[in-house]
Design a protein around this motif. Structure first.
Motif, short mmCIF file in Angstrom:
data_model
loop_
_atom_site.label_atom_id
_atom_site.label_comp_id
_atom_site.label_asym_id
_atom_site.label_seq_id
_atom_site.Cartn_x
_atom_site.Cartn_y
_atom_site.Cartn_z
N ASN A 47 -10.21 39.87 42.96
CA ASN A 47 -8.80 40.15 43.17
C ASN A 47 -7.94 38.92 42.92
N ALA A 50 -7.53 38.75 39.31
CA ALA A 50 -6.58 39.78 38.88
C ALA A 50 -5.15 39.45 39.30
N LEU A 52 -4.18 40.01 42.46
CA LEU A 52 -3.84 40.91 43.56
C LEU A 52 -3.89 40.18 44.89
N GLU A 53 -4.58 39.03 44.90
CA GLU A 53 -4.58 38.17 46.08
C GLU A 53 -4.23 36.77 45.59
N HIS A 71 2.12 37.12 37.78
CA HIS A 71 1.97 38.52 38.19
C HIS A 71 0.78 39.17 37.47
N PRO A 72 0.06 40.08 38.18
CA PRO A 72 -1.12 40.71 37.57
C PRO A 72 -0.86 41.28 36.18
N SER A 73 0.33 41.87 35.98
CA SER A 73 0.58 42.54 34.71
C SER A 73 0.79 41.54 33.58
N ILE A 77 -5.05 41.13 31.79
CA ILE A 77 -6.35 41.54 32.29
C ILE A 77 -6.32 43.05 32.49
N MET A 79 -8.45 46.16 34.90
CA MET A 79 -9.39 46.26 36.01
C MET A 79 -9.85 47.70 36.17
N ASP A 158 -14.71 46.27 39.52
CA ASP A 158 -14.98 46.15 40.96
C ASP A 158 -15.91 47.27 41.39
N GLU B 183 -5.73 51.21 46.07
CA GLU B 183 -6.21 50.84 44.74
C GLU B 183 -5.28 51.39 43.66
N ARG B 186 -2.55 49.02 43.21
CA ARG B 186 -3.02 47.82 42.52
C ARG B 186 -3.20 48.11 41.04
N ALA B 188 -1.59 50.25 39.30
CA ALA B 188 -0.26 50.34 38.70
C ALA B 188 0.36 48.96 38.54
N GLN B 189 0.09 48.07 39.49
CA GLN B 189 0.60 46.70 39.37
C GLN B 189 0.01 46.02 38.14
N ILE B 190 -1.29 46.19 37.97
CA ILE B 190 -1.94 45.58 36.80
C ILE B 190 -1.40 46.21 35.53
N ASP B 191 -1.12 47.51 35.60
CA ASP B 191 -0.55 48.20 34.44
C ASP B 191 0.88 47.74 34.16
N GLY B 192 1.47 47.03 35.10
CA GLY B 192 2.78 46.46 34.82
C GLY B 192 3.95 47.19 35.46
N ALA B 193 3.66 48.11 36.39
CA ALA B 193 4.75 48.82 37.05
C ALA B 193 5.25 48.02 38.24
#
Lengths: 371, 293
Positions: A47, A50, A52-53, A71-73, A77, A79, A158, B183, B186, B188-193
């Motif tokens: 995380n 990624a 997220l943490e 930021h993750p986006s 990456i 996941m 994960d 999850e 999360r 969606a966050q990784i997807d950029g929303a």
């Protein structure tokens, strides 16, 4: 320069430190598996990669760029989550393209990318369905499709297979490995299943208690575990760890230990290290994998030194392909892997061949391998 | 979505079953009786009612009381019927229900998926809102409305109902989103929303049942509210409930019971409609989240 660089990364929640100074370099195209029992910090580390943490101290860099606070986006990456985390209100197609849409990719390009990925994962007929109408394996594919379509620098998995039944898990494992070989992408994969770790990875980081216990290729980890934890965690059935006493004399260095017949046997080490000589007359823990203890006919012909002993069989467990034979060694139960048709019966005294090339001494006080 | 299944119903013998149905019919009749009498008397001329035939079927069928209640009955000083007040109620209910539901959903979303220090305490405090009696907020609310300059207006009533309903809607959505997989957020966050994109595209489309619960609850409460309407509304913003009271309890002239009955039914009709349209989602929504599906 390494592709993904985790440099001295730590994670604390308040005063509780859950990850201690993690240093891992991942090269481009590598398949790194983080493996360990639950609560070892492997998912937290993933995380953190990624985004997220957040990272308490130290840095994580992808392609030479520090990712702390990014930021993750924006890390490029993708996941795959344990629960797949498919958006229940969207169709499979929308699930796959949602990330592209959020990144402002034009519709024709999205459609193209979606159909390419769907082709590769053979999920074309499913594109119009909702996640609720899919089976576990299909959801797993869609989740991978959603990751693949982004064409990320690093894939993060994960525990992606832990919700599947045993047979499907093995199939998907092969599929992930094929995919990695075909695409040559960099993957960081978290699992608690040591067989998954062994089969998939190019390198394994075995974690416990927030520390990386050992980082190496599957073979290094399996053959030369750095400490007792790695030795017992990796391998199934797990390594036999029996107490023994080191005895050095003119003929070499021996591990002295009692058998189930309560006589002492001396097992000669094939390649004793200098460090081991320092343990003369001291107690050690001797680690021998079950497959290194066989019936004499089944012993490895290429081994440098094989010790043959006679011991009493306590229990046999025929597993079809092999027969596991339990005996007592050094006062502990000791598991041996014999050929399926080896003639052994519980209660009998039979000969065992121990491949001493594979025997690993551990220091019982520090729990580290004596090397 | 399917009709409630009978798979897990306890199987019973025929006599027991007959008994169950008998009891159900009995109680249904008991509860429907007042409504039946209202309907019967709302389609009778007044003379039939005053003649003492309240329980009997109408000898002369007439819709006149309905038209009168709607168009021309004396409400307070004006002979306007309930019509303008019906619109007042609608103008108050729709924004109030919409705003309180959306805000409740946002609150629930933040309290479960964007946790911050002290969020549980904040939620606990918001829960208090569900236990505060209407009467206690009357005077502070009057001060606030006066300060904002929206006393005696429909926007003022909307504010009152939004504030009062927020505790409930937050509770509903917070409990619903509590079991909504993190999850997904999360991913969606990784997807950029971003924050609102996740809310509109992921959370809200999956919140159907709980939205229905919130809407029914809020609609019923706000539509049926009398106290706030009587306290904070002017003549031109009075809701239906206040008007109905003025219709029924006016002390001059003849008591037109048939008109009163028709008016009362008119006032109850919208909530009835909401229950019929969305009621089957209501119980499902209340149950959602409490049982793992």
């Amino acid at each position: 320069m390494s592709f993904l660089k985790i440099n001295n990364a730590t994670k604390s929640y308040g005063s509780t430190k859950v990850l201690h100074n993690i240093d891992i370099d991942v090269q481009e195209g590598e398949f790194l598996v983080l493996v360990g029992p639950s609560g070892c910090g492997k998912s937290t580390l993933l995380n953190m990669i990624a985004g997220l943490e957040d990272i308490t101290s130290g840095t994580i860099a992808i392609k030479g760029q520090t990712m702390n606070g990014v930021h993750p986006s924006k890390r490029n990456i993708a996941m795959v989550f344990q629960s797949y985390a498919l958006y229940p209100n969207m169709t499979v197609g929308q699930n796959i393209t949602f990330g592209l849409e959020m990144h402002g990719v034009a519709k024709p390009a999205r459609e193209k990318a979606m159909s390419d990925v769907a082709e590769m994962l053979q999920i074309k007929p499913l594109l119009g369905r909702k996640p609720g109408q899919l089976s576990g394996g299909q959801r797993q594919r869609v989740a991978m499709g959603r990751a693949l379509v982004r064409d990320p620098d690093v894939f993060l998995f994960d525990e992606p297979l832990s919700n599947l039944d045993a047979k499907l898990r093995v199939d998907m494992r092969t599929e992930i490995k094929k995919l990695h070989q075909k695409l040559g992408t960099t993957i960081v994969y978290v699992t608690h299943d040591q067989i998954e770790a062994m089969t998939l990875s190019t390198r394994i980081a075995v974690m416990n208690g927030g520390y990386v216990q050992q980082l190496g290729t599957p073979k290094e980890i399996y053959d030369n575990p750095a400490n007792l934890f790695v030795a017992s965690f990796m391998g199934s059935p797990s390594m036999n760890l029996v107490p023994a006493k080191v005895v050095a004399n003119g003929d070499g260095i021996f591990a002295q230990l009692p058998t189930g017949l309560s006589d002492q046997v001396n097992l000669k080490f094939s390649n004793p290290t200098e460090a081991l000589k320092g343990f003369d007359q001291k107690e050690i823990v001797l680690g021998i994998r079950p497959e290194a203890i066989t019936d004499p006919e089944g012993a490895d012909r290429k081994a440098n030194h094989i010790e043959q002993i006679t011991n009493r069989v306590i229990v046999t467990e025929p597993a079809g392909s092999d027969t596991y034979v339990m005996s007592s060694l050094g006062g502990k139960d000791c598991n041996a892997r014999m050929r399926a048709d080896a003639q052994v019966v519980a209660g009998q005294d039979v000969p065992f061949a121990i491949n001493m090339d594979k025997a690993i001494p551990f220091d019982p006080s520090s729990e580290m391998r004596i090397a | 979505m399917s009709v409630a299944s009978t798979d897990n119903a306890i199987s019973t013998g025929r006599i027991t079953r007959a008994f169950i149905y008998l009891m159900l019919i009995l109680f249904a009749t008991f509860y429907l009786l007042p409504f039946g009498i209202m309907v019967l008397n709302s389609v009778k001329p007044l003379s039939e009612i005053t003649g003492g035939n309240m329980m009997s079927l109408p000898q002369v069928f007439t819709l006149e009381p309905w038209f009168k209640a709607w168009n021309s009955a004396q409400i307070g000083v004006e002979p306007t019927g309930l019509k303008p007040y019906f619109w007042n109620s609608l103008k108050m209910v729709f924004p109030a229900v919409t705003i309180s539901t959306v805000l409740g959903a946002l609150n629930g979303y933040v309290l479960t998926k964007w946790r911050f220090k002290g969020d549980t305490i904040l939620f606990g405090l918001m829960l208090f809102a569900c236990f505060i009696p209407f009467q206690i907020v009357l005077i502070p609310m009057a001060r606030v409305l006066g300060f904002l300059g929206i006393a005696g207006s429909t926007p003022g009533l909307v504010l009152v109902h939004v504030v009062y309903g927020l505790g409930f809607t937050t509770l509903y959505f917070r409990n619903y989103y509590q079991v909504f997989p993190t999850e997904l957020i999360r991913a969606a966050q990784i997807d950029g929303a971003g924050f609102f994109r996740i809310f509109w595209r992921i959370m809200l489309p999956s919140s159907g049942p709980i939205i229905v619960v919130s809407v029914i609850w809020q609609f019923t409460n706000i539509w049926n509210d009398f106290l706030f309407g009587a306290s904070f509304a002017d003549l031109d913003s009075q809701p239906m409930t206040v008007a109905l009271n003025n219709l029924v309890s006016s002390s001059t002239g003849v008591k037109e019971y048939n008109v009163h009955f028709a008016g009362a039914i008119l006032a109850a009709l919208p909530t009835l409609l909401v229950y019929i349209v969305a009621g089957r989602y209501f119980v499902r929504g209340l149950m959602a989240g409490s049982v793992k599906g």
